[in-house]
Enzyme design. Structure first.
Site, PDB file in Angstrom:
ATOM      1  N   LYS A  78       3.990  -3.692  -5.427  1.00 25.99           N
ATOM      2  CA  LYS A  78       3.368  -5.097  -4.801  1.00 25.99           C
ATOM      3  C   LYS A  78       2.670  -5.762  -5.828  1.00 25.99           C
ATOM      4  CE  LYS A  78       0.256  -2.376  -2.698  1.00 25.99           C
ATOM      5  NZ  LYS A  78       0.777  -0.616  -3.131  1.00 25.99           N
ATOM      6  N   ARG A  82      -5.530  -1.852   4.847  1.00 26.60           N
ATOM      7  CA  ARG A  82      -4.901  -0.418   4.597  1.00 26.60           C
ATOM      8  C   ARG A  82      -5.276   0.290   5.673  1.00 26.60           C
ATOM      9  NH1 ARG A  82      -4.636  -1.042  -1.312  1.00 26.60           N
ATOM     10  NH2 ARG A  82      -4.304   0.808  -2.288  1.00 26.60           N
ATOM     11  N   ARG A  84       2.836   3.944 -15.863  1.00 26.65           N
ATOM     12  CA  ARG A  84       1.982   2.350 -15.656  1.00 26.65           C
ATOM     13  C   ARG A  84       1.026   1.952 -16.841  1.00 26.65           C
ATOM     14  NH1 ARG A  84      -0.072   0.035 -10.085  1.00 26.65           N
ATOM     15  NH2 ARG A  84      -1.349   2.312 -10.287  1.00 26.65           N
ATOM     16  N   ARG A 123      -3.746   9.573  -3.925  1.00 24.43           N
ATOM     17  CA  ARG A 123      -3.499   7.989  -3.420  1.00 24.43           C
ATOM     18  C   ARG A 123      -2.369   8.340  -2.405  1.00 24.43           C
ATOM     19  NH1 ARG A 123      -3.040   5.690  -8.634  1.00 24.43           N
ATOM     20  NH2 ARG A 123      -2.407   3.667  -7.462  1.00 24.43           N
ATOM     21  N   ARG A 152      -4.703   2.910 -15.987  1.00 25.03           N
ATOM     22  CA  ARG A 152      -5.607   3.186 -14.958  1.00 25.03           C
ATOM     23  C   ARG A 152      -6.044   4.535 -14.763  1.00 25.03           C
ATOM     24  NH1 ARG A 152      -3.522  -0.187  -9.570  1.00 25.03           N
ATOM     25  NH2 ARG A 152      -4.340   1.541  -8.824  1.00 25.03           N
TER      26      ARG A 152
END
Ligand code: AP5
Ligand code: MG
Length: 212
Positions: free
Chosen positions: A10, A85, A124, A168, A157
């Site tokens: 996203k 969400r 990431r 998550r 992160r």
């Protein structure tokens, strides 16, 4: 609206398309991370949930989002990345838009297998300044450790640790995935094959914006 699991792409696609079309990119995760780095009250509260991989409560999230979309740079439209969400967030947004005579135009759902999501999240890096995501294999920065867009420092992160990322994903399937059917029934859903390479996915995203 960009809907999809953690790691589905996203943020990657929203940052490209928002620059290309000159419209605002509003990511609730980025807004919370900004608040955390400022150390303000919103940031301190959001951090307690984010560190556990849980959703920040609707009341806090909705208030922050409605304030953000009232800003001048949203007048010509905007991309929502990571909001709504929950059904409560979706319904509240609709009511708030209806008061202004606005609607959600389209919902792009990024479909990606769980194995691929885990692979992407574990590698990431994001920019400390503008939050553009990178990956050492699939989208490496031109200069190691530096953002191509703004030169900011890249970091991992804290919620991308294997344990929190797993949580998550669980939370996404339990609380957010129901929105796929919700927007399908509303006739707004466009499914994007998010499994392909970044440029191919980008082409599908662009088509979804320009067709119809
Ligand atoms: P948020 O920041 O929104 O995280 P998320 O939804 O978990 O999504 P991600 O940012 O992890 O994934 P993405 O889809 O943006 O993937 P990306 O493009 O980076 O939310 C964080 C937290 O904030 C939540 O856990 C919650 O606590 C809170 N929060 C936020 N919004 C909330 C809300 N509405 N309500 C309540 N709480 C909220 O890509 C991932 C990686 O893959 C990158 O390394 C990228 O380079 C790579 N990649 C991307 N596309 C491809 C591709 N096509 N091929 C190969 N690699 C790719
Ligand atoms: Mg993101």
């Amino acid at each position: 609206m960009f809907l999809g699991a953690p790691g589905s792409g996203k943020g990657t696609q929203a940052s490209v398309i928002s620059q290309r079309l000159g419209i605002a990119h509003i990511a609730t995760g980025d807004l919370f991370r900004d608040a955390v780095s400022k150390g303000d009250e919103l940031g301190r509260e959001a951090k307690t949930y984010m560190d556990k991989g849980l959703l920040v409560p609707d009341e806090i999230t909705i208030r922050m989002l409605l304030e953000r979309i009232a800003a001048a740079d949203c007048r010509e439209g905007y991309i929502l990345d990571g909001f709504p969400r929950t059904l409560e967030q979706a319904r509240t947004l609709e009511r708030a838009l209806a008061e202004k005579g606005e609607v959600v135009d389209r919902v792009l759902y990024f479909k990606v297998s769980t194995e691929e999501l885990v692979r992407r999240l574990s590698g990431r890096l994001i920019c400390r300044n503008c939050q553009t995501p990178y990956h050492p294999i699939t989208s490496p920065p031109k200069v190691a450790g530096r953002c191509d867009q703004c030169g900011g420092e890249l970091y991992q992160r804290s919620d991308d640790s294997p344990e929190t990322a797993r949580k998550r994903l669980e939370v996404y399937f339990a609380e957010t995935a129901a929105l796929i059917d919700y927007y399908k029934e509303a006739g707004k859903l466009v499914e994007i094959n998010g499994e392909k390479g970044i440029e191919e996915v980008g082409q599908e995203v662009l088509d979804a914006f320009t067709n119809g």
